[in-house]
Motif scaffolding. Sequence first.
Motif: not given
Length: 200
Positions: A62-86
């Motif tokens: 788990l410690e070799t990929y634990l960051e991926y759920p965090i990265l995915i959550a942040q990317d989803v948030i960023l994606l929503l902002f990019v979609l909103h502002y575009s």
Amino acid sequence: MEALLALANWSTLLVCMVIKLPQVVAVLAARSARGVSLESLVLELSGFLVFLRYQSYYNYPLETYLEYPILIAQDVILLLFVLHYSGNMKQALPYIVIFVGGWYFLTLQKWIIDLAMNLCTLISAASKFAQLRCLWQTRDSGQVSALTWSMSAYTCATRIVTTLMTTNDLMVLVRFIIMLVLNIWVTATILHYRKTEKTD
């Protein structure tokens, strides 16, 4: 060796907890997603989902990929902002359906997840080239965060170390080496265009 492994794992996790924050802050502060490639973001998110699914499917530590759920959550948030502002918020639902459906489809058969992982490096590389293309076409780094991209380079470097010390999976190792080179290239391109903007 164990101390180095622990340091690499924990520093990667800590960096990934805030990796997209500079990019989100830049977009929010400017109320614009100028320079941020939607195509790059969607491809990156796809690559992250495949990689997380692959690692969990094969029961890697788990410690070799634990960051991926965090990265995915942040990317989803960023994606929503990019979609909103575009002005493309109506595209959010189809993206969600595709990502959720893809998550379940990946593990229907072993060959599907293995093939997806082989393609994952190409998908992730394509996301970096999409951002580079956006920068080259506009010659403007806009709201693209050099700090976010340099932190991505750091996490790839630490994951090269942890992969060598744990699973030694060649596919994973090649992926991180390619991503390290491309993240450095994107960071350098952002800094180049930022410097050009200041001298104009």
